[in-house]
Write an enzyme that holds these catalytic residues in place. Structure first.
Site, PDB file in Angstrom:
ATOM      1  N   VAL A   1      35.085  42.130  52.162  1.00  0.00           N
ATOM      2  CA  VAL A   1      33.668  41.872  51.363  1.00  0.00           C
ATOM      3  C   VAL A   1      34.142  42.739  50.068  1.00  0.00           C
ATOM      4  O   VAL A   1      34.208  43.912  49.885  1.00  0.00           O
ATOM      5  CB  VAL A   1      33.214  43.006  52.129  1.00  0.00           C
ATOM      6  CG1 VAL A   1      31.591  43.017  51.089  1.00  0.00           C
ATOM      7  CG2 VAL A   1      32.573  41.866  53.731  1.00  0.00           C
ATOM      8  N   PRO A   2      34.352  41.341  49.148  1.00  0.00           N
ATOM      9  CA  PRO A   2      35.285  42.093  47.642  1.00  0.00           C
ATOM     10  C   PRO A   2      34.440  43.779  46.885  1.00  0.00           C
ATOM     11  O   PRO A   2      33.718  42.353  45.578  1.00  0.00           O
ATOM     12  CB  PRO A   2      35.964  40.644  47.393  1.00  0.00           C
ATOM     13  CG  PRO A   2      34.321  39.427  47.914  1.00  0.00           C
ATOM     14  CD  PRO A   2      33.951  40.716  49.223  1.00  0.00           C
ATOM     15  N   CYS A   3      34.577  44.057  47.314  1.00  0.00           N
ATOM     16  CA  CYS A   3      33.499  44.666  46.562  1.00  0.00           C
ATOM     17  C   CYS A   3      34.636  45.557  44.980  1.00  0.00           C
ATOM     18  O   CYS A   3      33.752  46.120  43.856  1.00  0.00           O
ATOM     19  CB  CYS A   3      33.598  46.120  47.121  1.00  0.00           C
ATOM     20  SG  CYS A   3      34.009  47.128  48.099  1.00  0.00           S
ATOM     21  N   HIS A   4      35.730  45.561  45.523  1.00  0.00           N
ATOM     22  CA  HIS A   4      37.182  45.519  43.834  1.00  0.00           C
ATOM     23  C   HIS A   4      36.223  44.027  42.680  1.00  0.00           C
ATOM     24  O   HIS A   4      36.762  44.978  41.459  1.00  0.00           O
ATOM     25  CB  HIS A   4      38.392  45.372  44.770  1.00  0.00           C
ATOM     26  CG  HIS A   4      38.091  43.845  45.324  1.00  0.00           C
ATOM     27  ND1 HIS A   4      37.828  43.722  46.172  1.00  0.00           N
ATOM     28  CD2 HIS A   4      38.502  42.777  44.242  1.00  0.00           C
ATOM     29  CE1 HIS A   4      38.753  41.974  46.415  1.00  0.00           C
ATOM     30  NE2 HIS A   4      39.125  42.342  45.085  1.00  0.00           N
TER      31      HIS A   4
END
Length: 175
Positions: free
Chosen positions: A132-135
Site C-alpha cells: 500500500v504505497p504510502c511512499h
C-alpha cells in the site's frame, strides 16, 4: 497469525498473514512495526507468502508487479481503509500529495474539506508498507515528508520506481 521474512535492499521485511490474506508487511524496525500482529506467531510457508515474495521480487527488480495481493484490513477504522484504498490507486512511478488525498475524501463524503493531517495520521499507520504505497505520498509543495520506514528508504523507493526527484517535485501538476 503466521509470519515470514523477506530480505530486501531495505533490510529484512516481516510479512504477516491470517492464513489467507496478508495482515501486514513491515520493514524491520520501522515506526509502528507489527501493529497488526496479535497472539501467537507461527512461522510457516503459505501460498500468500509465495505471492508476496513474487510481488516483492518484481518490485525490487524495478518493475510494477502488475497484480494485487490479498490484504486483510478488517482491524482498520473506516477512515484508514478509505485512505489506504486511495493509496492503492496511486500508480507505480507516480505521486500524490496529502492534500490531494484529503480533497478526494472530502468529495466522497460531500464535505467542504478534510484535514491533510488526519490523512497523514492514517498513512503513518499503514501496516502494508510498500504494497500500500504510502511512499508515493509527498508534501503539497512536492517535498518528501514523513515515512514510517525512514526518509532514506522513501527516497530509495521513489528512485526505484524511476519517479526521480525532479518528477516527484513536479508530480502534483501532472496528476
Amino acid at each position: 497469525m503466521y509470519i515470514q521474512y523477506y530480505n530486501s535492499p531495505l533490510g529484512r521485511i516481516t510479512i504477516a498473514s491470517d492464513g489467507k490474506s496478508l495482515t501486514g508487511l513491515w520493514i524491520d524496525g520501522q515506526k509502528y512495526f507489527g501493529s497488526t500482529l496479535e497472539g501467537e506467531r507461527l512461522e510457516g510457508y503459505l501460498p500468500v507468502f509465495k505471492q508476496a515474495e513474487q510481488w516483492l521480487d518484481i518490485y525490487f527488480g524495478g518493475k510494477d508487479p502488475g497484480f494485487a495481493l490479498p490484504l486483510s484490513m478488517e482491524n482498520a477504522t473506516p477512515f484508514r481503509k478509505t485512505v489506504w484504498e486511495i493509496l492503492l490507486s496511486i500508480k507505480y512511478g507516480h505521486t500524490m500529495s496529502y492534500g490531494m488525498i484529503a480533497d478526494i475524501i472530502a468529495k466522497q463524503r460531500g464535505t467542504g474539506n478534510m484535514s491533510a493531517q488526519a490523512v497523514g495520521g492514517a498513512i503513518a499507520h499503514n501496516p502494508f508498507l510498500i504494497i500500500v504505497p504510502c511512499h508515493r505520498v509527498i508534501g503539497s509543495d512536492g517535498s518528501l515528508t514523513g515515512y514510517a520506514g525512514g526518509m532514506e528508504k522513501k527516497k530509495f523507493l521513489l528512485e526505484l520506481e524511476k519517479t526521480g526527484m525532479l518528477m516527484v517535485n513536479s508530480a502534483i501538476n501532472n496528476i
